[in-house]
Write a protein that holds these residues in place. Structure first.
Motif, PDB file in Angstrom:
ATOM      1  N   THR A   8       0.889  -1.199  -0.033  1.00  0.00           N
ATOM      2  CA  THR A   8       0.055  -0.137   0.000  1.00  0.00           C
ATOM      3  C   THR A   8       0.880   1.397   0.219  1.00  0.00           C
ATOM      4  OG1 THR A   8      -2.006  -1.110   1.221  1.00  0.00           O
ATOM      5  CG2 THR A   8      -1.950   1.347   1.206  1.00  0.00           C
ATOM      6  N   TYR A   9       1.927   1.173   0.681  1.00  0.00           N
ATOM      7  CA  TYR A   9       2.955   2.328   0.934  1.00  0.00           C
ATOM      8  C   TYR A   9       3.484   2.689  -0.422  1.00  0.00           C
ATOM      9  CZ  TYR A   9       6.968   5.266   2.137  1.00  0.00           C
ATOM     10  OH  TYR A   9       7.811   6.114   2.142  1.00  0.00           O
ATOM     11  N   LEU A  10       4.008   1.511  -1.034  1.00  0.00           N
ATOM     12  CA  LEU A  10       4.798   1.830  -2.405  1.00  0.00           C
ATOM     13  C   LEU A  10       3.754   2.128  -3.367  1.00  0.00           C
ATOM     14  CD1 LEU A  10       7.050  -1.404  -2.172  1.00  0.00           C
ATOM     15  CD2 LEU A  10       7.779   0.738  -1.779  1.00  0.00           C
ATOM     16  N   LEU A  11       2.583   1.554  -3.188  1.00  0.00           N
ATOM     17  CA  LEU A  11       1.395   2.097  -4.376  1.00  0.00           C
ATOM     18  C   LEU A  11       1.192   3.628  -4.414  1.00  0.00           C
ATOM     19  CD1 LEU A  11      -0.534   1.327  -6.439  1.00  0.00           C
ATOM     20  CD2 LEU A  11      -2.309   0.556  -4.725  1.00  0.00           C
ATOM     21  N   ILE A  12       0.878   3.964  -2.940  1.00  0.00           N
ATOM     22  CA  ILE A  12       0.820   5.407  -2.699  1.00  0.00           C
ATOM     23  C   ILE A  12       2.046   6.347  -3.402  1.00  0.00           C
ATOM     24  CG2 ILE A  12       0.528   7.060  -0.857  1.00  0.00           C
ATOM     25  CD1 ILE A  12      -0.990   5.256   0.837  1.00  0.00           C
ATOM     26  N   MET A  13       3.080   5.946  -3.028  1.00  0.00           N
ATOM     27  CA  MET A  13       4.404   6.598  -3.377  1.00  0.00           C
ATOM     28  C   MET A  13       4.385   6.769  -4.956  1.00  0.00           C
ATOM     29  SD  MET A  13       5.640   7.908  -0.601  1.00  0.00           S
ATOM     30  CE  MET A  13       7.384   8.375  -0.975  1.00  0.00           C
ATOM     31  N   CYS A  14       4.304   5.580  -5.677  1.00  0.00           N
ATOM     32  CA  CYS A  14       4.294   5.573  -6.810  1.00  0.00           C
ATOM     33  C   CYS A  14       3.375   6.139  -7.872  1.00  0.00           C
ATOM     34  CB  CYS A  14       4.246   3.879  -7.539  1.00  0.00           C
ATOM     35  SG  CYS A  14       5.579   3.099  -7.288  1.00  0.00           S
ATOM     36  N   LEU A  68       4.063   9.889  -7.145  1.00  0.00           N
ATOM     37  CA  LEU A  68       5.274  10.295  -7.888  1.00  0.00           C
ATOM     38  C   LEU A  68       4.873  10.408  -9.496  1.00  0.00           C
ATOM     39  CD1 LEU A  68       8.149  11.093  -7.539  1.00  0.00           C
ATOM     40  CD2 LEU A  68       8.669   8.778  -7.918  1.00  0.00           C
ATOM     41  N   MET A  69       4.004   9.453 -10.040  1.00  0.00           N
ATOM     42  CA  MET A  69       3.573   9.837 -11.313  1.00  0.00           C
ATOM     43  C   MET A  69       3.037  11.011 -11.730  1.00  0.00           C
ATOM     44  SD  MET A  69       0.850   7.030 -13.169  1.00  0.00           S
ATOM     45  CE  MET A  69      -0.571   7.646 -11.839  1.00  0.00           C
ATOM     46  N   LEU A 129      -0.002  18.850  -4.245  1.00  0.00           N
ATOM     47  CA  LEU A 129      -0.992  17.857  -3.484  1.00  0.00           C
ATOM     48  C   LEU A 129      -0.233  16.533  -3.285  1.00  0.00           C
ATOM     49  CD1 LEU A 129      -3.716  17.944  -1.926  1.00  0.00           C
ATOM     50  CD2 LEU A 129      -4.628  17.228  -3.961  1.00  0.00           C
ATOM     51  N   PRO A 130       0.131  15.975  -4.502  1.00  0.00           N
ATOM     52  CA  PRO A 130       0.956  14.406  -4.258  1.00  0.00           C
ATOM     53  C   PRO A 130       2.234  14.811  -3.378  1.00  0.00           C
ATOM     54  CG  PRO A 130       1.080  15.418  -6.692  1.00  0.00           C
ATOM     55  CD  PRO A 130      -0.030  16.222  -5.910  1.00  0.00           C
ATOM     56  N   VAL A 131       3.004  15.833  -3.305  1.00  0.00           N
ATOM     57  CA  VAL A 131       3.991  16.014  -2.448  1.00  0.00           C
ATOM     58  C   VAL A 131       3.446  15.790  -1.108  1.00  0.00           C
ATOM     59  CG1 VAL A 131       5.757  17.776  -1.780  1.00  0.00           C
ATOM     60  CG2 VAL A 131       5.358  17.219  -4.238  1.00  0.00           C
ATOM     61  N   CYS A 132       2.233  16.581  -0.800  1.00  0.00           N
ATOM     62  CA  CYS A 132       1.766  16.517   0.571  1.00  0.00           C
ATOM     63  C   CYS A 132       1.510  15.191   0.894  1.00  0.00           C
ATOM     64  CB  CYS A 132       0.663  17.354   0.693  1.00  0.00           C
ATOM     65  SG  CYS A 132       1.004  19.003   1.308  1.00  0.00           S
TER      66      CYS A 132
END
Length: 311
Positions: free
Chosen positions: A33-39, A42-43, A65-68
């Motif tokens: 879940t964490y990797l999915l959120i980050m990817c 980041l996309m 917003l994705p940075v936050c």
């Protein structure tokens, strides 16, 4: 008895009460879940950054917003995952302060960014002739810089007020460290911290709700007044995703923060709302914007086609 509030002080977090057989699957699922959120987030950042067609105020504001969301996910998931395999769950006081700072930076920053995005959409739809004169590159930089400086100063003040208190408890009341949980470690008066917390919540929520309500009523009035199908379609397309994201974050964050102010709030409910605001907005936001913002979706699809295509 007062405890040493140095960074080496050990604090205890609530147990997950996971059966031994489910701990490994829980770690794997949480890591995924964490990797999915980050990817996913980041996309969005990379897509906006590398496409000059997206270097417009709307998308440059959206980029924050994705940075936050990545800050929020990083504040929550690594510590949670690392503590899943062990009982009791522990964290040093210094790491707890850092986690609280990042968690509140994510929440406050997201709210301010969504407010600025609403104002941008209002200008674009209701005052298109003056839009380019107002949303210049210079003004955009000032808005983005002001958002991050305001957010950082506000949260640092939160943390400073909590750190000045002598602590005599070592148990965090929530599933992760945040300012209310840090304040509750103290065994002396917390009136100043509580007052500042309530004032900040009222100010952030009041300004955000006022701006959102005003801008969307004006957008709705403009679209109805013009009686143009393309205008209504544009408003729904550009504002629908923003409104969904704002309402979801607003609902979660407001209930989670206010629940700390009432001692009779069920503990499970308060913890569940606190965890949900750290998981679901960062996970759903990139999906909402990707599917509901046509231009962004087009560039993401082009990016993936370029990566997948063998030609």
């Amino acid at each position: 008895m007062f405890l040493n509030s140095s960074s080496s002080t050990t604090l205890f977090l609530p147990s997950f009460t996971l059966p031994p057989s489910t701990r490994i699957p829980a770690v794997v699922f949480s890591t995924f879940t964490y990797l999915l959120i980050m990817c996913c987030n980041l996309m969005i950042v990379v897509t906006i950054a590398i496409n000059h067609n997206l270097h417009k105020p709307m998308y440059l504001l959206l980029l924050n917003l994705p940075v936050c969301d990545m800050i929020g996910a990083t504040a929550f998931f690594p510590q949670m995952i690392s503590s899943m395999l062990y009982e009791p769950r522990v964290i040093s006081h210094g790491a707890c302060v850092l986690q609280a700072f990042l968690a509140h930076t994510y929440g406050g920053g997201s709210l301010l960014i969504l407010t600025a995005m609403a104002f941008d959409r209002y200008l674009a739809i209701c005052s298109p002739l003056s839009y380019n004169n107002i949303m210049t590159n210079n003004n955009l930089i000032k808005i983005i810089t002001g958002i991050w400086l305001t957010d950082t100063f506000t949260i640092l003040t939160f943390i400073a007020l909590a750190l000045r208190l002598k602590i005599c408890r070592n148990t965090i009341s929530d599933m992760y460290c945040n300012n209310p949980s840090l304040t509750k470690l103290a065994c002396e008066g917390t009136h100043v911290s509580n007052f500042y917390g309530l004032f900040t919540i009222a100010l952030y929520q009041g300004i955000s709700l006022a701006v959102i309500l005003f801008t969307y009523l004006q957008i709705l009035f403009t679209c109805v007044f013009k009686k143009q199908a393309d205008a209504r379609s544009k408003a729904i397309q550009t504002c629908g995703a923003h409104l969904i994201v704002f309402l979801f974050l607003e609902f979660n964050a407001f209930i989670a923060l206010v629940a700390h102010r009432f001692e009779n709030t069920p503990l499970f409910f308060r913890r569940a709302m606190g965890v949900s605001v750290m998981i679901f907005p960062p996970l759903l936001n990139p999906l909402v914007y990707s599917f509901n913002t046509r231009e962004l979706r087009k560039h993401i699809m082009v990016f993936f086609k370029g990566k997948i295509s063998p030609f």
